[in-house]
Design a protein around this motif. Structure first.
Motif, PDB file in Angstrom:
ATOM      1  N   ALA A 576      -5.422   0.686   4.444  1.00  0.00           N
ATOM      2  CA  ALA A 576      -5.802   1.825   2.988  1.00  0.00           C
ATOM      3  C   ALA A 576      -5.485   1.186   1.728  1.00  0.00           C
ATOM      4  O   ALA A 576      -6.028   0.860   0.405  1.00  0.00           O
ATOM      5  CB  ALA A 576      -4.697   3.546   3.094  1.00  0.00           C
ATOM      6  N   ILE A 577      -3.776   1.229   1.671  1.00  0.00           N
ATOM      7  CA  ILE A 577      -3.360   0.348   0.443  1.00  0.00           C
ATOM      8  C   ILE A 577      -3.883  -1.326   0.374  1.00  0.00           C
ATOM      9  O   ILE A 577      -4.172  -1.413  -1.540  1.00  0.00           O
ATOM     10  CB  ILE A 577      -1.967   0.261   1.286  1.00  0.00           C
ATOM     11  CG1 ILE A 577      -0.944   1.134   1.108  1.00  0.00           C
ATOM     12  CG2 ILE A 577      -1.271  -0.260   0.249  1.00  0.00           C
ATOM     13  CD1 ILE A 577       0.749   1.103   1.484  1.00  0.00           C
ATOM     14  N   GLU A 578      -4.068  -2.003   1.381  1.00  0.00           N
ATOM     15  CA  GLU A 578      -4.848  -3.251   0.874  1.00  0.00           C
ATOM     16  C   GLU A 578      -6.246  -3.542   0.406  1.00  0.00           C
ATOM     17  O   GLU A 578      -6.463  -4.042  -0.841  1.00  0.00           O
ATOM     18  CB  GLU A 578      -5.519  -4.172   2.362  1.00  0.00           C
ATOM     19  CG  GLU A 578      -3.596  -4.695   3.199  1.00  0.00           C
ATOM     20  CD  GLU A 578      -3.568  -6.332   2.244  1.00  0.00           C
ATOM     21  OE1 GLU A 578      -4.051  -6.688   1.448  1.00  0.00           O
ATOM     22  OE2 GLU A 578      -3.569  -6.553   3.158  1.00  0.00           O
ATOM     23  N   GLY A 579      -6.859  -2.317   0.819  1.00  0.00           N
ATOM     24  CA  GLY A 579      -8.569  -1.289  -0.151  1.00  0.00           C
ATOM     25  C   GLY A 579      -8.200  -1.319  -1.685  1.00  0.00           C
ATOM     26  O   GLY A 579      -8.664  -1.575  -2.097  1.00  0.00           O
ATOM     27  N   LEU A 580      -7.205  -0.581  -1.132  1.00  0.00           N
ATOM     28  CA  LEU A 580      -6.748   0.276  -2.978  1.00  0.00           C
ATOM     29  C   LEU A 580      -6.425  -1.273  -3.980  1.00  0.00           C
ATOM     30  O   LEU A 580      -7.024  -0.784  -5.232  1.00  0.00           O
ATOM     31  CB  LEU A 580      -5.984   1.191  -2.736  1.00  0.00           C
ATOM     32  CG  LEU A 580      -6.696   2.415  -1.613  1.00  0.00           C
ATOM     33  CD1 LEU A 580      -5.199   3.987  -1.529  1.00  0.00           C
ATOM     34  CD2 LEU A 580      -7.752   3.029  -3.059  1.00  0.00           C
ATOM     35  N   LEU A 639       2.772  -3.651   1.699  1.00  0.00           N
ATOM     36  CA  LEU A 639       3.842  -4.112   0.861  1.00  0.00           C
ATOM     37  C   LEU A 639       3.710  -5.255  -0.110  1.00  0.00           C
ATOM     38  O   LEU A 639       3.305  -5.542  -1.219  1.00  0.00           O
ATOM     39  CB  LEU A 639       5.164  -4.557   1.049  1.00  0.00           C
ATOM     40  CG  LEU A 639       5.734  -3.758   2.431  1.00  0.00           C
ATOM     41  CD1 LEU A 639       7.226  -4.079   3.120  1.00  0.00           C
ATOM     42  CD2 LEU A 639       6.316  -2.485   1.630  1.00  0.00           C
ATOM     43  N   VAL A 640       3.485  -7.101   0.507  1.00  0.00           N
ATOM     44  CA  VAL A 640       2.549  -7.423  -0.375  1.00  0.00           C
ATOM     45  C   VAL A 640       1.324  -7.733  -0.991  1.00  0.00           C
ATOM     46  O   VAL A 640       1.013  -7.177  -2.567  1.00  0.00           O
ATOM     47  CB  VAL A 640       2.447  -8.615   0.707  1.00  0.00           C
ATOM     48  CG1 VAL A 640       1.284 -10.124  -0.654  1.00  0.00           C
ATOM     49  CG2 VAL A 640       3.662  -9.482   1.295  1.00  0.00           C
ATOM     50  N   SER A 647      10.100  -7.099  -1.990  1.00  0.00           N
ATOM     51  CA  SER A 647      11.093  -6.734  -1.903  1.00  0.00           C
ATOM     52  C   SER A 647      12.295  -6.548  -0.216  1.00  0.00           C
ATOM     53  O   SER A 647      11.590  -7.976   0.529  1.00  0.00           O
ATOM     54  CB  SER A 647      10.528  -5.276  -1.569  1.00  0.00           C
ATOM     55  OG  SER A 647       9.628  -5.377  -0.330  1.00  0.00           O
ATOM     56  N   SER A 648      12.828  -6.571  -0.480  1.00  0.00           N
ATOM     57  CA  SER A 648      14.191  -6.460   1.044  1.00  0.00           C
ATOM     58  C   SER A 648      13.415  -5.817   1.873  1.00  0.00           C
ATOM     59  O   SER A 648      13.404  -6.707   3.010  1.00  0.00           O
ATOM     60  CB  SER A 648      15.349  -5.040   1.081  1.00  0.00           C
ATOM     61  OG  SER A 648      16.394  -5.577   1.726  1.00  0.00           O
ATOM     62  N   SER A 649      12.133  -5.041   2.470  1.00  0.00           N
ATOM     63  CA  SER A 649      11.993  -4.924   2.903  1.00  0.00           C
ATOM     64  C   SER A 649      10.681  -5.728   3.481  1.00  0.00           C
ATOM     65  O   SER A 649      10.718  -5.805   5.058  1.00  0.00           O
ATOM     66  CB  SER A 649      10.796  -3.577   3.168  1.00  0.00           C
ATOM     67  OG  SER A 649      11.595  -2.448   2.573  1.00  0.00           O
ATOM     68  N   ALA A 696       0.674 -13.093   7.203  1.00  0.00           N
ATOM     69  CA  ALA A 696       1.580 -12.535   5.884  1.00  0.00           C
ATOM     70  C   ALA A 696       2.483 -13.509   5.624  1.00  0.00           C
ATOM     71  O   ALA A 696       3.551 -13.154   4.729  1.00  0.00           O
ATOM     72  CB  ALA A 696       2.511 -11.106   6.947  1.00  0.00           C
ATOM     73  N   ILE A 697       3.061 -14.396   6.784  1.00  0.00           N
ATOM     74  CA  ILE A 697       3.843 -15.672   5.974  1.00  0.00           C
ATOM     75  C   ILE A 697       3.018 -16.376   5.099  1.00  0.00           C
ATOM     76  O   ILE A 697       3.728 -16.451   4.009  1.00  0.00           O
ATOM     77  CB  ILE A 697       4.562 -16.000   7.498  1.00  0.00           C
ATOM     78  CG1 ILE A 697       4.360 -15.048   8.494  1.00  0.00           C
ATOM     79  CG2 ILE A 697       5.087 -17.466   7.047  1.00  0.00           C
ATOM     80  CD1 ILE A 697       5.084 -15.752   9.848  1.00  0.00           C
ATOM     81  N   ALA A 698       2.257 -16.406   5.111  1.00  0.00           N
ATOM     82  CA  ALA A 698       1.314 -17.243   4.505  1.00  0.00           C
ATOM     83  C   ALA A 698       0.862 -16.588   2.617  1.00  0.00           C
ATOM     84  O   ALA A 698       0.765 -17.265   2.034  1.00  0.00           O
ATOM     85  CB  ALA A 698      -0.162 -17.195   4.575  1.00  0.00           C
TER      86      ALA A 698
END
Length: 698
Positions: A576-580, A639-640, A647-649, A696-698
């Motif tokens: 959902a966050i990616e899409g928004l 998060l990205v 962020s720390s997370s 995620a890493i890239a």
């Protein structure tokens, strides 16, 4: 791998302060209160010298360089892993693992058809016994409780294969099955297997009359009102229910001992719920059985021929009916029950497709896959490789070959979806071939992958690249138009059909597989929005705005979103966050902020994330489970996307991925993080633990 130089140290996500970012104190924003007090009270003595500060900065720089080196090494290892495992024609396909119901059902159908051989029995029974719980039953995902349907089918398959009922595993199994509710606690699909092998009567199974195929689409319980996967199972099952084929097992190969201790109440347990509509449909079920028993079947012959024709049409251009295990099995039984010999072209094709789902992870074990996942796996792999900055020529060539393969897989056929949607045929399916059933999720993922590849390669219109670009633009335009046409009235998307959301169908006795309809889900809405955003569509376009409002309406009170096709709230919230964000929703929007706060609240002390399928049954277990590479990658990606990459997370999540990667570029992950039918069937995509950490890493 090349990296751009900067004046300040870089993490995987951007500039940071020159502090020791991987220390436990800085990661959790903690410091010693006494030390802070002393620093304030005695500034002269506690102030560090310039040399000390320089030393600290140098130490931080060194640690950051080590972290960047680890990240570069991880990307190199993982990208090389994909290069090594790519097929010659450009696609990838990882193993797709379900629970032991697949091996059990394969043994049961082979036993019914008289095709059991020693190698098959040994290979399947070895896996079934290896997955038996210490308590004696079988679960539908690692770490789950004993499931009555999975356990009864495993017990019958083992008995039929010659396992001694007095052996220690079988004794434990009987105890576990009794504790789980006994053989009458099984679902409808399991009842049909038991009836097929003479263990119960067909009267104990829900009625599935073939006349259903003759009902018009507007009728409340018509065939095309149920989900695509239910449709492909209902049609052959209706033929089985009509002809009621039985192969009675020898008594020593049956499971009558499981029924011996059942009380009358257990044997008469109603199928389905106990609400008014469920009770109503049980009355209808009884009436259908009574009429059938009396021989009143004026439309039966016409319905049977219509079902047969419907099945045969969908064999064409497909890896079996629906290209998934259950309909292929039921197709074999249905065709044989209608009189087709085992060596007929239709039945032989079904057996060929079924046997193509057998995997041999070692020399002795057979694992049965529910289907194949080449389009899905290839699209995710391309998406991950496209995230790498300055890829090598080998990686670029690998991706171009994969994109060509994906373009060739576009489904240009008007399948079942076209009964409710007017659009130029397009879309991608999950499997190698399934032309009647392209799906929204795969189509969106392919569009994201192709868009990511175009941006990374900076494609220009010349020579072969120009011709490929022309094909890409036409395919992506058709794909976007098809997705637009498939949007549901509530603003979301289902997987295979538009507005397939008639909840009344979930009350029929046959609906206990928990997937009778195909309504909108937040994870699909998020992925489609990401596809739209990747191709330049933004807030203000009607199709985008409707989807955003759908996600506003479906966000949970704690900020998370439900995940229909992945486990579970971590998956739904990530997508959902990616899409928004992809379509231009601000990182400060409450939708995004609340989703990120929920994800951060579920991060484990080691920096990872994990969630068990148990959260589908008990929502209090949202975001709770053993840490996995795939779910950690989903959370980091969210998060990205939300602008929290520094962020720390996010840093702690990436650090966990870096430190748990194997030397060959893979990660260890045995948890099931994919979802087939919530509460009923889960999946382990073997490539998830590699593809998503790469992203995620890239």
């Amino acid at each position: 791998m090349e990296r751009r130089s900067t004046d300040a140290p870089m993490t995987l996500s951007g500039r940071i302060e020159t502090t020791s970012v991987w220390s436990s104190d800085s990661a959790n924003h903690r410091s010693d209160p006494k030390q802070r007090h002393d620093s304030v009270g005695k500034p002269t003595k506690q102030m560090a010298s310039q040399a000390e500060l320089s030393g600290r900065r140098a130490h931080a720089d060194n640690r950051l360089k080590v972290t960047e080196s680890l990240a570069d090494l991880a990307l190199q290892q993982t990208s090389q892993w994909f290069i090594n495992n790519q097929n010659a024609d450009g696609h990838w396909r990882g193993p797709l693992e379900g629970d032991t119901i697949l091996e059990s059902e394969y043994l049961l159908i082979c036993g019914w058809a008289g095709r059991l051989d020693q190698e098959t029995m040994i290979g399947c029974t070895k896996r079934i016994l290896a997955e038996q719980l210490p308590e004696g039953g079988w679960a539908i995902y690692p770490g789950g409780d004993a499931d009555p349907s999975a356990s009864v089918k495993a017990y019958l398959a083992l008995k039929m294969s010659g396992c001694d009922a007095d052996s220690e595993p079988m004794k434990r199994a009987r105890i576990a099955i009794a504790k789980a509710g006994g053989p009458w606690a099984v679902n409808s699909f399991t009842r049909f297997y038991l009836a097929l092998l003479g263990q119960i009567s067909y009267s104990d199974c829900p009625a599935v009359p073939p006349e259903m195929i003759l009902l018009p689409d507007w009728f409340p319980v018509s065939l095309h009102r149920v989900s695509a996967w239910s449709r492909t199972m209902i049609v052959p099952l209706s033929l089985i229910w009509s002809f009621k084929p039985v192969r009675t097992l020898p008594r020593d190969r049956g499971i009558q001992e499981l029924f011996a201790d059942c009380s009358y109440e257990m044997g008469n347990r109603p199928v389905g719920g106990n609400d008014a509509w469920s009770r109503f449909f049980r009355i209808i079920d009884s009436a259908i059985k009574l009429v059938d028993c009396l021989g009143f079947r004026p439309l039966r012959r016409r319905a049977v021929m219509a079902c047969r024709q419907w099945m045969l049409e969908r064999f064409q251009g497909s890896d079996g009916l629906g290209a998934i295990f259950p309909p292929i099995v039921w197709s074999i039984v249905a065709l044989r029950a209608m009189g087709c010999p085992d060596n007929s072209a239709e039945v032989s094709e079904c057996w060929k497709q079924l046997e193509g789902l057998l995997e041999r992870p070692d020399d002795e074990t057979i694992r049965v896959e529910p289907c194949r996942s080449p389009v899905w796996d290839t699209a995710i792999a391309v998406r991950g490789l496209a995230e790498i900055v300055s890829p090598s020529d080998t990686i670029s060539s690998s991706m171009s070959t994969a994109v060509d393969w994906l373009l060739a897989q576009e489904v240009r056929f008007a399948g079942d979806w076209s009964r409710r949607v007017q659009a130029v045929p397009s879309g991608w399916c999950f499997e190698y071939a399934n032309r009647y059933y392209p799906d929204v999720d795969d189509t969106a993922m392919v569009l994201i992958a192709i868009s990511s590849w175009m941006k990374q390669q900076n494609i220009v219109r010349k020579d072969h690249a120009g011709r490929r670009l022309s094909r890409v633009k036409k395919a992506t335009r058709r794909g976007i138009d098809w997705l637009t046409a498939m949007q549901n009235s509530d603003g979301g998307w289902g997987a295979f059909d538009r507005n397939n959301n008639h909840e009344l169908l979930c009350k029929v006795p046959f609906a206990d597989h928990n997937a009778m309809i195909d309504p909108s889900s937040p994870d699909l809405a998020g992925r489609v929005l990401e596809a739209f955003g990747s191709l330049g569509h933004r807030v203000g376009e009607p199709v985008v705005d409707r989807a955003i409002e759908y996600l506003r309406a479906t966000q949970e009170s704690d900020g998370s979103w439900f995940g229909r096709w992945g486990v579970n709230y971590i998956y739904g919230t990530w997508q959902a966050i990616e899409g928004l964000r992809a379509v231009g929703i601000s990182r400060d929007d409450p939708l995004v902020e609340r989703g990120i706060k929920w994800l951060q609240s579920k991060q484990q002390p080691n920096g990872a994330w994990g969630e068990s399928p148990a959260s589908y049954v008990d929502p209090s277990l949202k975001g709770v489970g053993e840490p996995t590479a795939s779910q950690t990658a989903w959370a980091v990606a969210a998060l990205v996307a939300a602008g929290e990459g520094n962020s720390s997370s996010a840093r702690r999540g990436v650090q966990w991925l870096l430190t748990t990667q194997r030397p060959d570029g893979d990660w260890n992950e045995t948890a099931f993080t994919g979802t087939g039918f919530p509460k009923v069937f889960y999946l382990r995509y073997h490539y998830y633990r590699i593809s998503f950490p790469l992203i995620a890493i890239a």
